[in-house]
Enzyme design. Sequence first.
Site, PDB file in Angstrom:
ATOM      1  N   GLN A  89      16.614  36.355 -10.887  1.00 14.90           N
ATOM      2  CA  GLN A  89      15.184  36.272 -11.210  1.00 14.90           C
ATOM      3  C   GLN A  89      14.543  34.993 -10.696  1.00 14.90           C
ATOM      4  OE1 GLN A  89      16.036  36.530 -15.666  1.00 14.90           O
ATOM      5  NE2 GLN A  89      14.296  35.110 -15.726  1.00 14.90           N
ATOM      6  N   CYS A  93      12.866  38.435 -16.853  1.00 19.58           N
ATOM      7  CA  CYS A  93      14.036  39.134 -17.399  1.00 19.58           C
ATOM      8  C   CYS A  93      13.687  40.523 -17.906  1.00 19.58           C
ATOM      9  CB  CYS A  93      14.640  38.310 -18.526  1.00 19.58           C
ATOM     10  SG  CYS A  93      13.536  38.099 -19.938  1.00 19.58           S
ATOM     11  N   ASN A 148      23.269  40.313 -16.679  1.00 26.27           N
ATOM     12  CA  ASN A 148      22.183  39.347 -16.660  1.00 26.27           C
ATOM     13  C   ASN A 148      21.454  39.413 -15.313  1.00 26.27           C
ATOM     14  OD1 ASN A 148      20.544  37.244 -17.501  1.00 26.27           O
ATOM     15  ND2 ASN A 148      22.225  35.887 -18.080  1.00 26.27           N
TER      16      ASN A 148
END
Length: 328
Positions: free
Chosen positions: A130, A136, A295
């Site tokens: 990101q 996120c 993630n």
Amino acid sequence: MLQMFTLYAVVILGVAFASGQMQELDGEWEQFKTKFNKNYDDDEVQRRLTWEDNFDFINEHNRQFSDNEVTYQVAMNEFGDMDLEEFISTMTGLLSSDEKPEEKEFVDVEGLPKEVDWSKKGYVTPVYSQGQCGSCWAFAALGSLEGQHFKATGNLETLSAQNLIDCSGPEGNMGCNGGLMDQSYKYIEVNKGVDTNLSYPYVGQNGKCHFTRSGVGATQKNFVDLPKGDELALQKAVAEIGPIAVAIDAQAQGFQFYKSGVYVNKDCSPAILCHAGVVTGYGVQDGTDYWRFKNSWGTSWGMDGYMLTARNHNNQCGIASQSSYAIV
Ligand SMILES: *[C@@H]1O[C@H](CO)[C@@H](O)[C@H](O)[C@H]1NC(C)=O
């Protein structure tokens, strides 16, 4: 000029004496800068001090790991020059919403598999990065949609977080300043699709919406919010539906530098949901139940971008507090 130089030298010397470690860690600091491509201007002294704090934390934590006092290891990574406050404010991005636990309904998990990993079944795209953008929420929502799109069509598409960052303002998202998964699903529904990452590439900055119909990679009809705070409901959904978008409390140095093992952190709070990601599976390791968490901080963080985080630990870090999935 000379005066400024003298002042600068005095400041550096002062800092060096205060930290006590300056020269000792010179080599490590140079390696860190080279490895992670860091170029500093006048903020190098401050960055170095922050890095030393993190360096000490990592050594102390891994000593505790060797002594069996903690369940997971940490390692220096590209975030080593950020303190926790800066890290959370630049690398997460979940807006707050009211997440009171609901009355739990009975969920029968007896017949569910003991271990699930959707990556092995082709449901999961590569790990995204990101960057310094609070996006996120976009990657979390897309992670669920990518899985459901694959389930329905057999095609795995990497979808465009940038499309959501630039275009889902009307639904309440704020680009790199934060957003929510539910608002992303709503946008994709109203917009009748979201572009692929290839046709609408990620830049990690707020920009003007330039969605193209021909670039659509997936569409979606609806979405489901799971019962808040119910890990058994989450387990059932992960087992039967696919990857599920989740929120999580990431506000800890142990999270920032997580490397491997099952993340058990009793200081985590279901009340501080600042980050989001995708649960792509679950299982048990060395007797500890875990969730497999994908993630969006690149592959050098954690285990190739993934974390194992404690499951059935009283909804640790709020992992089941805001979970959802797309219906295609
Ligand atoms: C998404 O697009 C960006 C920009 O082109 C690229 O750097 C990145 O690797 C892509 N991500 C994935 C997972 O394909």
